[in-house]
Scaffold this active site. Structure first.
Site, PDB file in Angstrom:
ATOM      1  N   ASP A 232       5.423   3.227  -5.949  1.00 23.06           N
ATOM      2  CA  ASP A 232       6.541   4.153  -6.155  1.00 23.06           C
ATOM      3  C   ASP A 232       6.161   5.495  -5.545  1.00 23.06           C
ATOM      4  O   ASP A 232       5.336   6.228  -6.096  1.00 23.06           O
ATOM      5  CB  ASP A 232       6.845   4.309  -7.646  1.00 23.06           C
ATOM      6  CG  ASP A 232       7.303   3.006  -8.280  1.00 23.06           C
ATOM      7  OD1 ASP A 232       8.085   2.295  -7.633  1.00 23.06           O
ATOM      8  OD2 ASP A 232       6.846   2.710  -9.399  1.00 23.06           O
ATOM      9  N   LEU A 233       6.743   5.836  -4.422  1.00 17.73           N
ATOM     10  CA  LEU A 233       6.361   7.003  -3.645  1.00 17.73           C
ATOM     11  C   LEU A 233       6.355   8.280  -4.484  1.00 17.73           C
ATOM     12  O   LEU A 233       7.376   8.660  -5.061  1.00 17.73           O
ATOM     13  CB  LEU A 233       7.296   7.168  -2.448  1.00 17.73           C
ATOM     14  CG  LEU A 233       6.986   8.325  -1.498  1.00 17.73           C
ATOM     15  CD1 LEU A 233       5.621   8.137  -0.849  1.00 17.73           C
ATOM     16  CD2 LEU A 233       8.078   8.435  -0.436  1.00 17.73           C
ATOM     17  N   ASP A 234       5.186   8.943  -4.532  1.00 17.91           N
ATOM     18  CA  ASP A 234       5.010  10.223  -5.217  1.00 17.91           C
ATOM     19  C   ASP A 234       5.367  10.164  -6.694  1.00 17.91           C
ATOM     20  O   ASP A 234       5.708  11.178  -7.305  1.00 17.91           O
ATOM     21  CB  ASP A 234       5.834  11.330  -4.534  1.00 17.91           C
ATOM     22  CG  ASP A 234       5.330  11.649  -3.132  1.00 17.91           C
ATOM     23  OD1 ASP A 234       4.117  11.516  -2.901  1.00 17.91           O
ATOM     24  OD2 ASP A 234       6.154  12.018  -2.283  1.00 17.91           O
ATOM     25  N   GLU A 235       5.282   8.980  -7.293  1.00 12.35           N
ATOM     26  CA  GLU A 235       5.627   8.840  -8.702  1.00 12.35           C
ATOM     27  C   GLU A 235       4.503   8.221  -9.520  1.00 12.35           C
ATOM     28  O   GLU A 235       4.725   7.742 -10.631  1.00 12.35           O
ATOM     29  CB  GLU A 235       6.908   8.015  -8.858  1.00 12.35           C
ATOM     30  CG  GLU A 235       8.152   8.693  -8.274  1.00 12.35           C
ATOM     31  CD  GLU A 235       9.421   7.899  -8.527  1.00 12.35           C
ATOM     32  OE1 GLU A 235       9.400   7.016  -9.398  1.00 12.35           O
ATOM     33  OE2 GLU A 235      10.434   8.165  -7.849  1.00 12.35           O
TER      34      GLU A 235
END
Length: 290
Positions: A232-235
């Site tokens: 989950d990109l940047d999460e």
């Protein structure tokens, strides 16, 4: 700066498990029976999840007690309480591969802190999709690997990265402003051992010029977030964040400079805490024993 841990004499035990009575007693009893003297102990009982977390830094006085001896002996304790645990020599540096693109402030900061002993890291390689910081790597005597990334070569580039991780026995991968999105498969293979840093304007201001966008909207806080890398990109689970207040007198270039300072400091703290086994993942969050 605190004294370096004594090799072969000081150890760190981290653990997490379902909370139940007797956990602390079981751990401390085991340490006492193996000549352990607790130097620092932190614990957290997450009442929402019912999970218990603990970090113990201890020294052993018996020269016959080795790391492998401790690991073997703690196995039955861990099994009896359903503990996920890790035990290692506190003096061992974290072998860290650093990735960077065209912004070198975080890379330069990590290299300096490591060279001066502020971070207990061993950096066997620097990887970049550009050659901009090859001279910087050379000045520190660290091998530099230029791995270009295009749509056509992305899969091969990630294969080469994993080869380096295995060949160099890397413990931690740090994305020090590495401006490429990692594939889901690579994120999973580096689960829990890859840290990223980015400005905290997300998701409001995306793209190549977030500080200009932020200035146009009159933001009053400039910050940064360090987190574990996940698909989950940047999460991923957040390790550390910080902010600096700004006002109308600050132009876009000022915000960029302030942002770079915050990014470098936040990433350094996240890497330091990870290398000292102070960060334990708790679902989508982290427990950080600072």
């Amino acid at each position: 700066m605190s004294p370096r841990p004594r090799p072969g004499r000081e150890f760190i035990l981290t653990l997490s498990c379902p909370d139940r009575a007797g956990l602390v007693h079981a751990v401390t009893t085991y340490l006492v029976r193996h000549s352990g003297n607790i130097l620092e102990s932190r614990q957290f009982d997450d009442r929402l999840s019912g999970r218990f977390f603990m970090r113990v830094h201890f020294a052993v006085s018996d020269p016959g007690v080795s790391l492998e001896h401790l690991r073997t002996g703690f196995g039955p304790v861990g099994q009896a309480y359903g503990i996920d645990w890790r035990l290692h020599d506190a003096s061992t540096p974290t072998r860290t591969l650093i990735m960077v693109s065209k912004f070198g402030h975080c890379l330069n900061d990590l290299l300096f802190r490591t060279a001066t002993g502020a971070l207990n890291l061993e950096i066997p390689a620097i990887v970049s999709n550009h050659r901009d910081f090859e001279p910087l790597a050379r000045s520190y005597g660290i091998p530099f690997h230029h791995i270009p990334v295009t749509k056509e070569t992305k899969a091969r580039a990630e294969e080469r990265l994993l080869e380096l991780v295995r060949e160099l026995d890397v413990d931690l991968v740090v994305l020090a402003r590495y401006m490429q999105i990692l594939s889901d498969d690579l994120c999973k293979q580096l689960d829990g051992r890859a840290i990223n840093i980015h400005h905290s304007f997300l998701p409001s201001f995306k793209g190549a010029r977030p500080y200009v966008q932020a200035h146009e909207r009159g933001v009053k806080l400039v910050g940064a977030t360090a987190h574990y890398v996940t698909p989950d990109l940047d999460e991923g689970p957040i390790i550390e964040q910080d902010v600096v207040r700004v006002d109308h007198s600050r132009g876009p270039d000022d915000l960029v400079a302030i942002g770079r300072d915050v990014e470098a400091q936040v990433l350094a703290r996240a890497v330091e805490w990870h290398s000292q086994s102070r960060v334990l993942v708790n679902g989508h969050c982290t427990v950080v024993f600072r």
